[in-house]
Design an enzyme around this catalytic site. Structure first.
Site, PDB file in Angstrom:
ATOM      1  CD  GLU A 182      -1.067  -6.347   8.777  1.00  0.00           C
ATOM      2  OE1 GLU A 182      -1.505  -5.986   7.667  1.00  0.00           O
ATOM      3  OE2 GLU A 182      -1.375  -5.759   9.842  1.00  0.00           O
ATOM      4  CG  ASP A 235      -1.806  -1.216   1.294  1.00  0.00           C
ATOM      5  OD1 ASP A 235      -1.656  -2.115   0.462  1.00  0.00           O
ATOM      6  OD2 ASP A 235      -2.647  -1.294   2.195  1.00  0.00           O
TER       7      ASP A 235
END
Length: 730
Positions: free
Chosen positions: A685, A482
């Site tokens: 994550e 991102d």
């Protein structure tokens, strides 16, 4: 403390659930309907969910909650919340004397987890109490309570349970959760109010049901609380009695009416099948590698299973979500799914196939009412609710962009495990259409090198004009990275319109040909060739291989910088194409090695110059940005933290070019330095490459998938050399 007793001697069938205890931190008590840490993770930490259910539980962390499993957590279609601090709390009373037996007074107390459930054991010398929570099906968690008379004389006991649901969200006082409570026979049912807050709670006519397999006297306590009490239960010396209770959560009243699992014989059969399913999942773990590595493999399986959601709403197949405890991750993402499928294929091929199909259920075609121009493409993410453009009310469903093309890899890995030729027949035409979509909708100059971009979508238009910033955002999302430095907006980063031969607008591309995207497509052509060969489509197989050869030459000659010895994206400017060396080296530059497209000389140079602690061989290896780069930020999402999928691709790249020892060494370093990986911490994550600290979302599926794949490839004793088949290097 991590406990993992491996009782499997040579010649036995292999480990079972009882051989692995306390792999994840399940202990905790919810204090409100929603409480999150600074990263957006629900507190308390890991939650036990199984069988694709949409509700889960914790172990008690204080004596006040002994005798019950704290929670439950329930997923309000797209958001995980808590229904109670403890909805089934046990009280134990001597039926002859009326005296309560306090659970905290037991001389022996063991509260623990196993892969197949949560458990509590209490021993007073004259009496033992055992509680277990396991799942019998995709809507039912079963609490089993067993009393065993250890004394030489007769005993008589009365059990009662009570609980009180949360009715108010701490930050949303305008909503009441519970619409009504009913006591019917030996069960309590709470019906929820319909709440349509797209960013906090989404409920239609959901309900939660608690039922007992023995007769209980029911009464109300408080506004929506209850008490359920048994008659006196006599126990002769040495005698035992077991009672069961079901916890069921349904998204709709219709789902509840259609449910077929309420008879107790079905429950018992379901529990037995689930125990057997866990034993089968663990059969491949009977190696002689260190215990901690095997425990990591099982913890990874558990994390994936906890994030498994069975069909509901717009999710039509069993699928794995990124994280049940992170606010925004109760949906199904495309490239998450591909990685999860590869790992799931090692221990649950049915779930792997479901996860694959859950995304392809929404592959666009030429008759699609919203985006026929994207025929062959896939959404980024699907959720319980479709978005407004599809007539739904959800805000998380995303069709603004796609995700990197790794689906063929996932299908091939699943086929390699199952040899299911029907799977290839089903998926091959879908994968062809998906592959061709990239070249039709994301190759602006039709030169065979594809760009990340964005779909036609209302979010990309502002006040009647194209919102360039929104398109760049969607294109970065399409890459999966991102906020990576290579997508930083600048004067030379432009948005192009992509049109068909008739001039019809199809979508948008960035003025940047990405090395990872084209390397993924190179690998995909080879996987498609393999599938075509299995399907006796020799002409198509030759076609794919010829395309791969052409694309491979372009990547090697146009995307490798001889001066710095690394692969980069190609920025297309008015002055001509320029390698994006100014952004620094990113982990995407290792994808050509995973795909096998780099020349041996290119791979050799990269490995020689960049595998050192100041670049990519950091404490946790393969940061998303090289540690010696100008944009390195070790805790900022895709600007430094280690994402395990990218680390996996890089490690496999080393392996396939003959650097097996280096790959195994770095893989071992990764699992040993990633904080908590070999302990009982939740899988994160991503990880700080310099300190090893776990970052961002907890209980993260693709990290778990990669840990399992690392175990299978490099940590298992039988595969220490890192052997295995991969696509042939050009």
């Amino acid at each position: 403390m991590l406990t993992c007793l491996l009782l499997c001697a040579a010649g036995l069938a292999g480990p079972g659930p009882a051989d692995f205890e306390d792999l994840l931190p399940y202990a905790g008590t919810p204090t409100a309907m929603e409480s999150r840490d600074a990263n957006g993770n629900l507190r308390p930490g890991a939650v036990y969910v199984d069988a694709g259910a949409w509700h889960g539980f914790h172990l008690p962390d204080s004596p006040a909650y002994y005798g019950g499993f704290t929670g439950p957590l329930f997923i309000a279609q797209e958001y995980s919340l808590y229904l109670s601090d403890g909805l089934q709390r046990l009280s134990l009373q001597d039926a002859d004397t009326g005296q309560a037996r306090e659970l905290a007074s037991a001389t022996g107390i063991h509260i623990y987890s196993r892969p197949d459930g949560l458990f509590q054991q209490f021993d007073w010398g004259d009496l033992s109490l055992t509680l277990g929570l396991s799942y019998s099906d995709q809507r039912s968690a079963i609490v089993t309570t067993k009393l065993h008379n250890l004394s030489p004389g007769a005993q008589s006991w009365r059990l009662s349970w009570h609980g009180q649901p949360f009715n108010q969200h701490p930050e949303l006082p305008q909503y009441s959760l519970i619409a009504s409570q009913s006591l019917e026979g030996d069960s309590i049912r709470w019906r929820f109010n319909p709440i349509r807050d797209p960013w906090r709670i989404l409920l239609s006519d959901a309900e939660y049901e608690l039922g007992f397999d023995t007769h209980v006297t029911l009464s109300r306590e408080g506004k929506f609380g209850y008490r359920a009490s048994t008659e006196a239960l006599p126990l002769e010396a040495g005698e035992s009695v077991s009672l069961m209770a079901t916890h069921r959560y349904f998204h709709t009243a219709q789902e509840s009416r259609d449910y077929l699992g309420r008879d107790w014989s079905r429950v018992a059969k379901g529990l037995q099948q689930n125990r057997q399913r866990w034993r089968q999942r663990l059969q491949g773990l009977s190696g002689s590698e260190p215990v901690a590595y095997r425990a990591l493999a099982v913890k990874s399986m558990l994390t994936l299973v906890h994030n498994w959601r069975s069909p509901a709403g717009a999710i039509h197949h069993d699928a794995v979500t990124p994280s049940v405890t992170y606010k925004w991750f109760n949906g199904v993402w495309a490239w998450d799914s591909w990685k999860q499928v590869v790992a799931l294929s090692h221990f649950d091929t049915a779930l792997a196939k479901g996860n694959l199909l859950a995304m392809f259920d929404y592959q666009f075609d030429a008759d699609d009412p919203v985006r026929p121009q994207d025929a062959g493409g896939l959404p980024d993410a699907v959720f319980y609710n479709q978005d407004g453009e599809r007539g739904g009310s959800g805000g998380n469903w995303n069709e603004r962009n796609g995700k990197p093309p790794l689906a063929a890899w996932a299908v091939w890995e699943l086929y390699s495990r199952t040899q299911d030729l029907a799977l290839l027949r089903l998926m091959y035409p879908k994968l062809k259409a998906y592959h061709e979509w990239w070249y039709r909708n994301r190759d602006h100059d039709h030169n065979g090198l594809v760009e990340y971009g964005a779909n036609l979508h209302s979010a990309h238009v502002k006040e009647g004009r194209l919102d360039v910033a929104a398109v760049i955002q969607a294109a970065a999302w399409e890459s999966g990275m991102d906020n990576a430095p290579r997508f930083d907006a600048g004067a030379d980063l432009r948005v192009w319109e992509n049109r068909d031969a008739a001039g019809k607008l199809l979508g948008y591309s960035l003025s940047q040909e990405s090395v990872d995207l084209n390397s993924y497509l190179y690998a995909e052509k080879q996987f498609l060739a393999r599938m075509a060969q299995r399907l006796t489509l020799a002409v198509e197989a030759a076609h794919w291989l010829a395309q791969a050869q052409t694309l491979g030459g372009q990547i090697r000659s146009r995307m490798f910088d001889e001066a710095s010895g690394f692969f980069y994206d190609l920025r297309l400017t008015d002055g001509g194409p320029q390698l994006l060396t100014s952004a620094g080296k990113g982990v995407e530059g290792w994808i050509p090695l995973w795909a096998g497209v780099a020349s041996p000389a290119q791979a050799r140079r990269m490995i020689a110059q960049d595998l050192h602690p100041q670049s990519f061989a950091t404490r946790v290896p393969f940061p998303s940005v090289g540690a010696d780069g100008p944009n390195f930020a070790p805790r900022q999402y895709w600007r430094g933290p280690v994402w395990l999928d990218q680390a996996w691709f890089a490690l496999q790249g080393l392996d396939r070019y003959g650097y097996r020892r280096e790959a195994r060494s770095l893989a071992t370093q990764l699992v040993e330095q990633a904080q908590g990986a070999l302990g009982d911490a939740s899988i994160r994550e991503n990880y700080d490459p310099l300190t090893g600290e776990g970052l961002h979302a907890s209980n993260f599926s693709w990290s778990a998938a990669v840990f399992l794949l690392i175990y299978e490839r490099w940590l298992k004793e039988h595969d220490a050399a890192g052997t295995g088949s991969q696509p042939k290097i050009d």
